[in-house]
Design an enzyme around this catalytic site. Structure first.
Site, PDB file in Angstrom:
ATOM      1  N   GLU A  85     -38.844   7.541   5.925  1.00  0.00           N
ATOM      2  CA  GLU A  85     -38.776   8.934   5.503  1.00  0.00           C
ATOM      3  C   GLU A  85     -40.131   9.630   5.692  1.00  0.00           C
ATOM      4  O   GLU A  85     -40.191  10.797   6.067  1.00  0.00           O
ATOM      5  CB  GLU A  85     -38.342   9.016   4.041  1.00  0.00           C
ATOM      6  CG  GLU A  85     -36.941   8.501   3.759  1.00  0.00           C
ATOM      7  CD  GLU A  85     -36.874   6.991   3.589  1.00  0.00           C
ATOM      8  OE1 GLU A  85     -35.763   6.465   3.379  1.00  0.00           O
ATOM      9  OE2 GLU A  85     -37.937   6.322   3.683  1.00  0.00           O
ATOM     10  N   PRO A 293     -41.358  -7.858   9.598  1.00  0.00           N
ATOM     11  CA  PRO A 293     -40.539  -7.649   8.389  1.00  0.00           C
ATOM     12  C   PRO A 293     -40.713  -6.241   7.850  1.00  0.00           C
ATOM     13  O   PRO A 293     -41.799  -5.657   7.919  1.00  0.00           O
ATOM     14  CB  PRO A 293     -41.079  -8.698   7.406  1.00  0.00           C
ATOM     15  CG  PRO A 293     -42.467  -8.989   7.872  1.00  0.00           C
ATOM     16  CD  PRO A 293     -42.453  -8.809   9.363  1.00  0.00           C
ATOM     17  N   GLY A 330     -48.601  -0.040  10.320  1.00  0.00           N
ATOM     18  CA  GLY A 330     -48.942   0.937  11.349  1.00  0.00           C
ATOM     19  C   GLY A 330     -48.979   0.391  12.759  1.00  0.00           C
ATOM     20  O   GLY A 330     -49.549   1.037  13.647  1.00  0.00           O
ATOM     21  N   GLU A 331     -48.381  -0.786  13.002  1.00  0.00           N
ATOM     22  CA  GLU A 331     -48.462  -1.387  14.330  1.00  0.00           C
ATOM     23  C   GLU A 331     -47.108  -1.544  15.010  1.00  0.00           C
ATOM     24  O   GLU A 331     -47.013  -2.191  16.050  1.00  0.00           O
ATOM     25  CB  GLU A 331     -49.164  -2.742  14.254  1.00  0.00           C
ATOM     26  CG  GLU A 331     -50.625  -2.638  13.871  1.00  0.00           C
ATOM     27  CD  GLU A 331     -51.421  -3.882  14.216  1.00  0.00           C
ATOM     28  OE1 GLU A 331     -52.493  -3.739  14.855  1.00  0.00           O
ATOM     29  OE2 GLU A 331     -50.975  -4.994  13.856  1.00  0.00           O
ATOM     30  N   ASN A 356     -33.933   3.024  11.897  1.00  0.00           N
ATOM     31  CA  ASN A 356     -33.899   4.048  12.946  1.00  0.00           C
ATOM     32  C   ASN A 356     -34.047   3.443  14.348  1.00  0.00           C
ATOM     33  O   ASN A 356     -35.139   3.007  14.714  1.00  0.00           O
ATOM     34  CB  ASN A 356     -35.027   5.049  12.690  1.00  0.00           C
ATOM     35  CG  ASN A 356     -35.005   6.214  13.648  1.00  0.00           C
ATOM     36  OD1 ASN A 356     -34.138   6.328  14.497  1.00  0.00           O
ATOM     37  ND2 ASN A 356     -35.989   7.094  13.512  1.00  0.00           N
ATOM     38  N   PRO A 357     -32.987   3.430  15.157  1.00  0.00           N
ATOM     39  CA  PRO A 357     -33.099   2.872  16.508  1.00  0.00           C
ATOM     40  C   PRO A 357     -33.816   3.783  17.499  1.00  0.00           C
ATOM     41  O   PRO A 357     -34.209   3.347  18.578  1.00  0.00           O
ATOM     42  CB  PRO A 357     -31.639   2.655  16.929  1.00  0.00           C
ATOM     43  CG  PRO A 357     -30.888   3.707  16.184  1.00  0.00           C
ATOM     44  CD  PRO A 357     -31.606   3.870  14.875  1.00  0.00           C
ATOM     45  N   LEU A 358     -34.018   5.058  17.121  1.00  0.00           N
ATOM     46  CA  LEU A 358     -34.694   5.974  18.043  1.00  0.00           C
ATOM     47  C   LEU A 358     -36.148   5.580  18.259  1.00  0.00           C
ATOM     48  O   LEU A 358     -36.737   5.911  19.289  1.00  0.00           O
ATOM     49  CB  LEU A 358     -34.630   7.407  17.515  1.00  0.00           C
ATOM     50  CG  LEU A 358     -33.244   8.036  17.429  1.00  0.00           C
ATOM     51  CD1 LEU A 358     -33.358   9.451  16.907  1.00  0.00           C
ATOM     52  CD2 LEU A 358     -32.545   8.022  18.776  1.00  0.00           C
TER      53      LEU A 358
END
Length: 434
Positions: A85, A293, A330-331, A356-358
């Site tokens: 989100e 994970p 963040g990686e 989210n697959p995008l």
């Protein structure tokens, strides 16, 4: 359904304080006070589990972790539950800050990982974007929080619908806006027995932008509005950032190995994914499986269980390693850049729901999803040509054995962010924020 274009009735209005509102807020306040011993125990338990930070725990009880900005400019409150989100709302935050030099945005999250996503944003280093953990939903805590920060408006995302927060916002005539609004079939079934309560809570919202047509119809069945045309901010988000120099370094260290990334995995999935990858490795000996994970604190346990190197310890897989655990923040974009193909987690075992697959499709990586993607049904249908469904371990192993897969088309942006920015400005214009 409320007519999506009749926003003149929503802009600048304050929801009336109906007779139901005061008793509900009073009851929730009593519950909040009575629950304080339990909330303190709950907070300590989460701290022991590594899900809280000791220095930030007071924020859960509305003790501010930093001073309010000293200037007289307006402060807008934006709330996002966690990492996903936060990522989808941060582009909107960036543009609001760029358009309005005097604006400060206070962004709350429910999780530490969501907070770290916010902290990585450049505006966090200028003081114009402030992060706090959202307090527990007890009105006396939220009252203290609002009195300290004095927001001029509240932007909620997805399904963050808390009774204390909504009732208090309504009492204080704080404009509330709901972006990417979700009402899943499971949630709708639960609310069916308390539909007047749901309608009452959401009367605090000046407007609601549903994530999809299915969500819009679900809200409309409860008589909830005003509803805007559906638009998914996650479809409008830019690709995840990554460190290009680090990508070059890792590629050099890993050589020509084919990298399969399983992103945002949840308990129960890693064993299936690793077993499938090891099946495929018999035919593709150069395959390296990267497990990211969803909750990084699980990384060390996963590394120990699967005898795998762990990124947070600075470990890099050697030639004999077939699994690498990435438990750093963040990686994800970095490893999507390196990936040959990607699997989207929280979709292989029930109850699931997916992620989210995008995010991988932006990198044009062949992407597989499990059978439990119910939180993304409409999006998956729109991008069905680019997503490969795998029902179980054997299907995932077969997909991994395929040596050549076509690159999917990159998703097209839908201008949802631009519409959201305009509506946020219009809604709080009466407060002279811009």
């Amino acid at each position: 359904m409320h007519h999506p274009c009749r926003m003149e009735h929503a802009m600048g209005r304050y929801p009336s304080f109906t007779p139901l509102a005061a008793p509900l807020l009073t009851i929730w306040s009593l519950i909040g006070h009575a629950a304080m011993p339990w909330l303190r125990r709950h907070a300590r338990k989460r701290l022991q589990q590594g899900r809280e930070n000791r220095t930030r725990l007071p924020e859960r009880f509305a003790r501010a972790g930093m001073p309010r900005p000293s200037h007289d400019g307006p402060l807008l409150w934006v709330h996002a539950a966690s990492v996903g989100e936060s990522r989808c709302i941060l582009p909107v935050v960036s543009q609001l800050l760029a358009d309005s030099p005097k604006l400060t945005i206070l962004m709350t999250t429910a999780t530490l990982t969501g907070g770290e996503t916010v902290a990585a944003h450049p505006a966090s280093h200028t003081g114009r974007l402030i992060h706090q953990l959202i307090p527990y939903d007890a009105p006396h805590l939220l009252e203290r929080f609002m009195a300290y920060w004095q927001p001029i408006g509240l932007v909620l995302t997805e399904s963050e619908l808390w009774p204390g927060l909504l009732c208090l916002s309504r009492q204080k005539k704080l404009p509330v806006m709901l972006l990417n609004a979700r009402l899943s079939p499971r949630s709708a079934a639960r609310w069916r027995w308390a539909s007047p309560l749901l309608r009452h809570l959401l009367e605090a919202c000046h407007w609601i932008m549903p994530r999809s047509m299915d969500d819009a119809q679900a809200f409309a069945r409860f008589g909830i509005g005003p509803l805007l045309p559906p638009a998914d901010l996650k479809e409008d988000s830019p690709p995840l950032p990554f460190d290009a120099s680090e990508a070059v370094t890792l590629r050099r260290q890993l050589g020509e190995r084919s990298i399969f990334v399983a992103a945002s995995t949840h308990p129960g999935e890693e064993e299936i994914i690793i077993a499938a990858a090891r099946q495929a490795k018999k035919e593709r000996p150069d395959l390296l499986t990267v497990i990211i994970p969803r909750h990084p604190e699980r990384g060390k346990e996963l590394a120990q269980t699967h005898q795998a190197p762990c990124r947070s310890k600075g470990q890099v897989p050697g030639g004999g390693d077939d699994v690498w655990i990435i438990d750093t923040l963040g990686e994800v974009g970095l490893f999507f850049q390196l990936a040959e193909r990607v699997f989207i987690g929280n979709s292989l075992v029930p109850p699931g729901g997916g992620h989210n697959p995008l995010e991988s499709l932006h990198f044009r990586r062949p992407t597989a999803i499990g059978p439990y993607m119910q939180n993304w049904t409409a999006l998956c249908a729109r991008h069905a040509d680019s997503l490969h469904p795998v029902e179980h371990q054997e299907a995932l192993a077969r997909w991994l054995k395929a040596r050549h897969l076509p690159s999917p088309r990159p998703p097209q942006q839908n201008q949802a962010g631009r519409q959201a920015i305009r509506l946020i400005k219009d809604t709080i214009l009466t407060k002279k924020a811009f």
